[in-house]
Design a protein around this motif. Structure first.
Motif, short mmCIF file in Angstrom:
data_model
loop_
_atom_site.label_atom_id
_atom_site.label_comp_id
_atom_site.label_asym_id
_atom_site.label_seq_id
_atom_site.Cartn_x
_atom_site.Cartn_y
_atom_site.Cartn_z
N LEU A 79 0.81 -1.21 0.00
CA LEU A 79 0.00 0.00 0.00
C LEU A 79 0.85 1.26 0.00
O LEU A 79 1.84 1.35 0.72
CB LEU A 79 -0.91 0.01 1.22
CG LEU A 79 -1.88 -1.18 1.35
CD1 LEU A 79 -2.65 -1.09 2.66
CD2 LEU A 79 -2.83 -1.24 0.17
N GLU A 80 0.44 2.24 -0.78
CA GLU A 80 1.08 3.55 -0.76
C GLU A 80 0.42 4.44 0.29
O GLU A 80 -0.72 4.19 0.69
CB GLU A 80 0.99 4.22 -2.13
CG GLU A 80 -0.42 4.57 -2.57
CD GLU A 80 -0.48 5.03 -4.02
OE1 GLU A 80 0.57 5.11 -4.67
OE2 GLU A 80 -1.59 5.30 -4.50
N VAL A 81 1.13 5.47 0.71
CA VAL A 81 0.61 6.43 1.69
C VAL A 81 0.44 7.78 0.99
O VAL A 81 1.44 8.38 0.58
CB VAL A 81 1.55 6.57 2.90
CG1 VAL A 81 1.04 7.67 3.84
CG2 VAL A 81 1.67 5.26 3.65
N PRO A 82 -0.77 8.27 0.85
CA PRO A 82 -0.95 9.59 0.25
C PRO A 82 -0.66 10.71 1.25
O PRO A 82 -0.98 10.59 2.44
CB PRO A 82 -2.43 9.59 -0.16
CG PRO A 82 -3.08 8.64 0.79
CD PRO A 82 -2.05 7.60 1.15
N GLY A 93 -7.46 9.66 2.82
CA GLY A 93 -7.04 9.15 1.52
C GLY A 93 -6.45 7.77 1.61
O GLY A 93 -6.65 6.93 0.72
N PHE A 94 -5.73 7.47 2.70
CA PHE A 94 -5.19 6.12 2.87
C PHE A 94 -6.32 5.11 3.01
O PHE A 94 -6.25 4.00 2.47
CB PHE A 94 -4.28 6.07 4.10
CG PHE A 94 -3.68 4.71 4.34
CD1 PHE A 94 -2.68 4.22 3.51
CD2 PHE A 94 -4.11 3.91 5.40
CE1 PHE A 94 -2.11 2.96 3.73
CE2 PHE A 94 -3.55 2.66 5.63
CZ PHE A 94 -2.56 2.19 4.79
N GLY A 95 -7.38 5.49 3.70
CA GLY A 95 -8.54 4.61 3.79
C GLY A 95 -9.11 4.29 2.42
O GLY A 95 -9.52 3.16 2.16
N ARG A 96 -9.12 5.29 1.53
CA ARG A 96 -9.61 5.04 0.17
C ARG A 96 -8.67 4.09 -0.57
O ARG A 96 -9.13 3.25 -1.36
CB ARG A 96 -9.74 6.36 -0.60
CG ARG A 96 -10.84 7.27 -0.08
CD ARG A 96 -11.22 8.32 -1.11
NE ARG A 96 -10.10 9.15 -1.53
CZ ARG A 96 -9.74 10.27 -0.92
NH1 ARG A 96 -10.42 10.70 0.15
NH2 ARG A 96 -8.72 10.99 -1.37
N VAL A 97 -7.38 4.24 -0.35
CA VAL A 97 -6.42 3.32 -0.97
C VAL A 97 -6.70 1.89 -0.52
O VAL A 97 -6.75 0.96 -1.34
CB VAL A 97 -4.97 3.72 -0.64
CG1 VAL A 97 -3.99 2.63 -1.07
CG2 VAL A 97 -4.62 5.04 -1.31
N GLU A 122 -1.19 5.05 13.33
CA GLU A 122 -2.55 5.38 12.91
C GLU A 122 -2.88 4.74 11.56
O GLU A 122 -3.98 4.22 11.36
CB GLU A 122 -2.73 6.90 12.82
CG GLU A 122 -4.16 7.32 12.56
CD GLU A 122 -4.42 8.79 12.81
OE1 GLU A 122 -5.51 9.27 12.42
OE2 GLU A 122 -3.54 9.47 13.37
N LEU A 123 -1.94 4.75 10.64
CA LEU A 123 -2.16 4.13 9.34
C LEU A 123 -2.37 2.63 9.48
O LEU A 123 -3.25 2.04 8.83
CB LEU A 123 -0.98 4.42 8.41
CG LEU A 123 -0.84 5.87 7.95
CD1 LEU A 123 0.56 6.12 7.39
CD2 LEU A 123 -1.89 6.21 6.89
N LEU A 140 -7.45 8.24 -7.42
CA LEU A 140 -7.42 7.48 -6.18
C LEU A 140 -6.96 8.34 -5.01
O LEU A 140 -7.49 8.23 -3.90
CB LEU A 140 -6.52 6.25 -6.33
CG LEU A 140 -6.30 5.39 -5.09
CD1 LEU A 140 -7.63 4.84 -4.56
CD2 LEU A 140 -5.34 4.25 -5.38
N ILE A 141 -5.94 9.17 -5.23
CA ILE A 141 -5.42 10.05 -4.19
C ILE A 141 -5.50 11.49 -4.67
O ILE A 141 -5.57 11.74 -5.88
CB ILE A 141 -3.98 9.67 -3.78
CG1 ILE A 141 -3.02 9.79 -4.96
CG2 ILE A 141 -3.95 8.26 -3.22
CD1 ILE A 141 -1.57 9.49 -4.61
N ASP A 142 -5.49 12.43 -3.72
CA ASP A 142 -5.70 13.84 -4.05
C ASP A 142 -4.42 14.58 -4.39
O ASP A 142 -4.48 15.71 -4.88
CB ASP A 142 -6.39 14.55 -2.88
CG ASP A 142 -7.80 14.04 -2.65
OD1 ASP A 142 -8.42 13.53 -3.63
OD2 ASP A 142 -8.29 14.12 -1.51
N SER A 143 -3.27 13.98 -4.11
CA SER A 143 -2.00 14.64 -4.38
C SER A 143 -0.93 13.59 -4.66
O SER A 143 -0.90 12.55 -3.99
CB SER A 143 -1.56 15.50 -3.19
OG SER A 143 -0.23 15.97 -3.36
#
Length: 328
Positions: free
Chosen positions: A32-35, A46-50, A81-82, A289-292
């Motif tokens: 998983l990537e971290v936005p 955003g991580f939840g969406r990933v 937290e992630l 998928l991510i905002d940035s």
């Protein structure tokens, strides 16, 4: 650590009736990537969406945090937290396994982290052997053994990434570890090329099960030599899932063909770890998928040609890569 989740301790029988969580680490198992936001803060929503996106691609396991997650750029609190966000989503899934990584160099810290994430609900541990200042092979084995003993019977994936870490293990050393520690269930092989070691491990008695990493650059060869899955990044999981489906369903030529189309892109991006992180984030951003696409500094800054090639990539594989912004 004190990761807050609703998951049960791993000492309980694995949910869903599976004999072992490692049974679910098959096929494609994305990292998983971290936005981040444009200002560099972690985008937890955003991580939840990933996580939700990856859970919807048909895979049965994920790994976090890895190099693709920029784990080395996260604070301890961010990492906690992630991890909690991931485990709260995977705990109710009887058909899914969450692999949580332990990369600490110090054995004491690695043991403590491994125990904490298992207590929080991790189904498997991904263990990276120590590598700072080139520890001896004996020191690596002692470190790995200590973590394996600390979390038994929770299954463990041992990550072997010599290009990133400079460490060196061979099939005989790994076989000794497996015989001594039955919860060492999988080896993630990221040597270049990985196929020879995968084949050597598969030929042992008993066989040692392998995953291929390194963005799937050698995925068909690894599969032919006995790898049971691959752990690439997560921004275009659908392509990897389709390659694996073809390879394992009798359409080896079709899997080879799709991989051949992908190879020019991933072989270039994997020339540098920070490059593929930046490329995958740009792809996730362009897909919605991510905002940035922000990567914490120091990072690879994509130049105009690299950005152009990402656009070419998205057009070429548009049939497999839907616009994810419509799901959010």
């Amino acid at each position: 650590m004190n990761i807050q989740t609703s998951a049960s301790p791993a000492a309980a029988p694995f949910r869903g009736g599976y004999g072992d969580a490692s049974d679910l680490v098959r096929g494609i198992s994305p990292v998983l990537e971290v936005p981040f936001t444009d200002s560099g803060d972690v985008d937890f929503e955003g991580f939840g969406r990933v996580v939700d996106y990856v859970l919807g691609t048909g895979v049965t396991s994920v790994m976090f945090p890895g190099f693709a997650s920029e784990f080395y750029k996260l604070t301890e609190e961010e990492r906690r937290e992630l991890t909690g966000i991931l485990l709260r989503r995977t705990a109710p899934r009887e058909d899914f396994a969450a692999i949580v990584a332990v990369q600490d160099h110090t054995t004491r810290m690695a043991v403590a982290r491994a125990r904490e994430v298992v207590a929080a609900g991790a189904d498997l541990i991904n263990l990276l052997a120590p590598h700072f200042l080139n520890p001896s092979r004996r020191a690596q084995v002692e470190h790995v053994s200590a973590v394996l003993e600390a979390v038994a019977p929770t299954p463990v994936v041992l990550q072997y990434a010599p290009a990133e870490t400079g460490t060196s293990l061979d099939a005989a050393t790994i076989a000794d570890l497996v015989r001594t520690h039955p919860n060492l269930r999988l080896i993630k092989v990221e040597s270049s090329p990985p196929g020879r070691l995968i084949g050597e491990l598969a030929a042992l008695d008993p066989p040692v099960t392998s995953l291929e990493g390194y963005a799937g650059v050698q995925l068909p060869d690894a599969w032919r030599r006995g790898a049971v899955g691959s752990q690439p990044g997560c921004s275009f999981t659908e392509i990897y899932v389709e390659i694996w489906r073809r390879l394992t369903s009798g359409d080896e030529a079709g899997g080879e063909d799709l991989h051949r189309r992908l190879l020019p892109y991933i072989s270039y991006w994997m020339l540098d770890t920070e490059l593929i992180i930046a490329a995958e984030k740009q792809i996730s951003f362009r897909r919605g998928l991510i905002d940035s696409p922000y990567c914490r500094r120091p990072a690879h800054v994509l130049d105009a040609e690299e950005l152009r090639r990402i656009e070419v990539f998205l057009r070429e594989f548009a049939d497999l890569l839907p616009d994810l912004s419509r799901r959010n």
